[in-house]
Motif scaffolding. Structure first.
Motif, PDB file in Angstrom:
ATOM      1  N   VAL A  79       0.909  -1.186   0.132  1.00 23.98           N
ATOM      2  CA  VAL A  79       0.007   0.062   0.013  1.00 23.98           C
ATOM      3  C   VAL A  79       0.670   1.346   0.101  1.00 23.98           C
ATOM      4  CG1 VAL A  79      -1.465   1.533   1.476  1.00 23.98           C
ATOM      5  CG2 VAL A  79      -2.086  -1.100   1.030  1.00 23.98           C
ATOM      6  N   GLU A  80       1.974   1.273   0.931  1.00 21.39           N
ATOM      7  CA  GLU A  80       2.837   2.464   0.949  1.00 21.39           C
ATOM      8  C   GLU A  80       3.508   2.530  -0.391  1.00 21.39           C
ATOM      9  OE1 GLU A  80       4.393   4.442   3.673  1.00 21.39           O
ATOM     10  OE2 GLU A  80       2.805   3.877   5.091  1.00 21.39           O
ATOM     11  N   ALA A  81       4.117   1.553  -0.783  1.00 21.54           N
ATOM     12  CA  ALA A  81       4.683   1.644  -2.231  1.00 21.54           C
ATOM     13  C   ALA A  81       3.908   2.135  -3.384  1.00 21.54           C
ATOM     14  CB  ALA A  81       5.585   0.366  -2.378  1.00 21.54           C
ATOM     15  N   ASN A  82       2.817   1.472  -3.291  1.00 17.50           N
ATOM     16  CA  ASN A  82       1.838   1.739  -4.386  1.00 17.50           C
ATOM     17  C   ASN A  82       1.292   3.142  -4.288  1.00 17.50           C
ATOM     18  OD1 ASN A  82       0.500   0.421  -6.674  1.00 17.50           O
ATOM     19  ND2 ASN A  82      -1.361   0.155  -5.556  1.00 17.50           N
ATOM     20  N   ALA A  83       1.222   3.643  -3.263  1.00 17.23           N
ATOM     21  CA  ALA A  83       0.854   5.340  -3.371  1.00 17.23           C
ATOM     22  C   ALA A  83       1.864   6.001  -4.282  1.00 17.23           C
ATOM     23  CB  ALA A  83       0.613   5.463  -1.955  1.00 17.23           C
ATOM     24  N   HIS A  84       2.993   5.583  -4.582  1.00 15.92           N
ATOM     25  CA  HIS A  84       4.196   6.284  -4.979  1.00 15.92           C
ATOM     26  C   HIS A  84       4.513   5.850  -6.407  1.00 15.92           C
ATOM     27  CE1 HIS A  84       4.181   7.344  -0.846  1.00 15.92           C
ATOM     28  NE2 HIS A  84       4.456   8.565  -1.235  1.00 15.92           N
ATOM     29  N   PHE A  91       3.920  -6.196  -9.294  1.00 14.35           N
ATOM     30  CA  PHE A  91       4.768  -6.966  -8.543  1.00 14.35           C
ATOM     31  C   PHE A  91       4.141  -7.671  -7.303  1.00 14.35           C
ATOM     32  CE2 PHE A  91       8.329  -6.856  -5.348  1.00 14.35           C
ATOM     33  CZ  PHE A  91       9.246  -7.372  -6.095  1.00 14.35           C
ATOM     34  N   GLY A  92       3.346  -7.031  -6.816  1.00 15.05           N
ATOM     35  CA  GLY A  92       2.798  -7.732  -5.743  1.00 15.05           C
ATOM     36  C   GLY A  92       2.166  -8.924  -6.086  1.00 15.05           C
ATOM     37  N   GLN A  93       1.206  -9.029  -7.174  1.00  8.28           N
ATOM     38  CA  GLN A  93       0.732 -10.152  -7.766  1.00  8.28           C
ATOM     39  C   GLN A  93       1.611 -11.168  -8.361  1.00  8.28           C
ATOM     40  OE1 GLN A  93      -1.705  -8.320 -10.672  1.00  8.28           O
ATOM     41  NE2 GLN A  93      -3.411  -7.697  -9.455  1.00  8.28           N
ATOM     42  N   GLN A 145      12.734  -8.225  -1.635  1.00  7.96           N
ATOM     43  CA  GLN A 145      12.515  -7.293  -2.660  1.00  7.96           C
ATOM     44  C   GLN A 145      11.052  -6.444  -2.056  1.00  7.96           C
ATOM     45  OE1 GLN A 145      11.554  -9.907  -6.137  1.00  7.96           O
ATOM     46  NE2 GLN A 145      13.405 -11.219  -5.482  1.00  7.96           N
ATOM     47  N   LEU A 146      10.326  -7.118  -1.391  1.00  4.21           N
ATOM     48  CA  LEU A 146       8.971  -6.480  -0.952  1.00  4.21           C
ATOM     49  C   LEU A 146       9.561  -5.087   0.124  1.00  4.21           C
ATOM     50  CD1 LEU A 146       6.511  -8.949   0.184  1.00  4.21           C
ATOM     51  CD2 LEU A 146       6.231  -7.086  -1.650  1.00  4.21           C
ATOM     52  N   ILE A 147      10.641  -5.331   0.810  1.00  2.00           N
ATOM     53  CA  ILE A 147      11.223  -4.482   1.489  1.00  2.00           C
ATOM     54  C   ILE A 147      11.664  -3.133   0.734  1.00  2.00           C
ATOM     55  CG2 ILE A 147      12.782  -3.800   3.429  1.00  2.00           C
ATOM     56  CD1 ILE A 147      12.206  -6.685   4.628  1.00  2.00           C
ATOM     57  N   ALA A 151      11.623   0.974   0.950  1.00  2.00           N
ATOM     58  CA  ALA A 151      12.896   1.452   0.890  1.00  2.00           C
ATOM     59  C   ALA A 151      12.889   2.750  -0.082  1.00  2.00           C
ATOM     60  CB  ALA A 151      14.116   0.630   1.071  1.00  2.00           C
ATOM     61  N   ASP A 152      12.845   2.024  -1.425  1.00  4.29           N
ATOM     62  CA  ASP A 152      12.833   2.813  -2.566  1.00  4.29           C
ATOM     63  C   ASP A 152      11.767   4.163  -2.379  1.00  4.29           C
ATOM     64  OD1 ASP A 152      14.621   1.404  -3.592  1.00  4.29           O
ATOM     65  OD2 ASP A 152      13.635   0.320  -5.244  1.00  4.29           O
ATOM     66  N   GLN A 153      10.530   3.977  -1.782  1.00  2.00           N
ATOM     67  CA  GLN A 153       9.650   4.898  -1.848  1.00  2.00           C
ATOM     68  C   GLN A 153      10.244   5.795  -0.762  1.00  2.00           C
ATOM     69  OE1 GLN A 153       6.988   4.214   1.070  1.00  2.00           O
ATOM     70  NE2 GLN A 153       6.721   6.583   1.140  1.00  2.00           N
ATOM     71  N   ASP A 154      10.744   5.323   0.288  1.00  5.74           N
ATOM     72  CA  ASP A 154      11.369   6.274   1.394  1.00  5.74           C
ATOM     73  C   ASP A 154      12.436   7.262   0.794  1.00  5.74           C
ATOM     74  OD1 ASP A 154      11.300   7.253   4.035  1.00  5.74           O
ATOM     75  OD2 ASP A 154      13.124   6.458   4.001  1.00  5.74           O
ATOM     76  N   VAL A 155      13.219   6.702   0.019  1.00 10.72           N
ATOM     77  CA  VAL A 155      14.309   7.442  -0.253  1.00 10.72           C
ATOM     78  C   VAL A 155      13.792   8.341  -1.434  1.00 10.72           C
ATOM     79  CG1 VAL A 155      16.388   7.201  -2.223  1.00 10.72           C
ATOM     80  CG2 VAL A 155      15.966   5.561  -0.220  1.00 10.72           C
ATOM     81  N   THR A 156      12.936   8.116  -2.352  1.00  5.59           N
ATOM     82  CA  THR A 156      12.153   9.143  -3.378  1.00  5.59           C
ATOM     83  C   THR A 156      11.755  10.268  -2.459  1.00  5.59           C
ATOM     84  OG1 THR A 156      11.903   7.289  -4.775  1.00  5.59           O
ATOM     85  CG2 THR A 156      10.537   9.221  -5.268  1.00  5.59           C
ATOM     86  N   GLU A 157      10.986  10.014  -1.354  1.00  6.32           N
ATOM     87  CA  GLU A 157      10.353  11.003  -0.535  1.00  6.32           C
ATOM     88  C   GLU A 157      11.541  12.158  -0.274  1.00  6.32           C
ATOM     89  OE1 GLU A 157       7.994   9.479   2.456  1.00  6.32           O
ATOM     90  OE2 GLU A 157       6.122   8.742   1.032  1.00  6.32           O
TER      91      GLU A 157
END
Length: 167
Positions: A79-84, A91-93, A145-147, A151-157
């Motif tokens: 959910v967190e990553a999908n928001a961004h 990927f989740g599927q 991979q999920l983490i 992490a990628d989303q956090d770095v982007t923010e």
């Protein structure tokens, strides 16, 4: 497996409290796995099979860890990553069915050994613990991979906010 978890803890520590707690649980699971499987640094820890109480304790940690991933963390990460990044849904599927397969192996192991009272009557323990180890290795790779999505989303923010990101 222990090195992989140590690297994950070092890389993603502090990203989210729930993630930190989950990585600690993963560490405990892996240590206990190495102990009951007599893997380094715990090789030759037991003369034959581990005591029944050690197997039962491992099963408790195993089921807690598997449950925490499924019911507390995986959906939150997506959910967190999908928001961004909208591509995370695909990927989740792709990754969930693979994680589900490892969950089935863990649940089968738990169902077989959680109530064990006597290790003299466990002729399948060695192949079962080996199969579980392979499933755990696969699961760690998938979870990492999920983490990484989070992490990628956090770095982007942080980058978008103008904060320096240290690799």
């Amino acid at each position: 497996m222990l090195r992989r978890n140590k690297a994950a803890k070092e890389q993603w520590a502090g990203l989210h409290q729930a993630l930190d707690r989950w990585l600690e649980e993963r560490q405990e699971l892996l240590v206990r796995y190495c102990q009951i499987a007599s893997l380094p640094p715990y090789d030759k820890h037991w003369e034959q099979l581990p005591p029944a109480k050690e197997i039962r304790a491992f099963c408790e940690v195993l089921i807690d860890y598997v449950s925490a991933g499924h019911f507390e963390l995986y959906d939150h990460i997506l959910v967190e990553a999908n928001a961004h990044n909208h591509s995370t849904e695909a990927f989740g599927q792709k990754i969930y069915p693979q994680i589900h397969t490892t969950t089935e192996v863990a649940l089968d192991f738990h169902d077989t050994y959680a109530e064990v009272c006597d290790t003299d009557s466990l002729p399948s323990f060695t192949p079962d613990i080996s199969k579980l180890g392979e499933a755990l290795q696969t699961r760690l790779e998938l979870e990492d991979q999920l983490i990484a999505l989070l992490a990628d989303q956090d770095v982007t923010e942080r980058t978008a906010a103008g904060n320096e990101v240290i690799s």
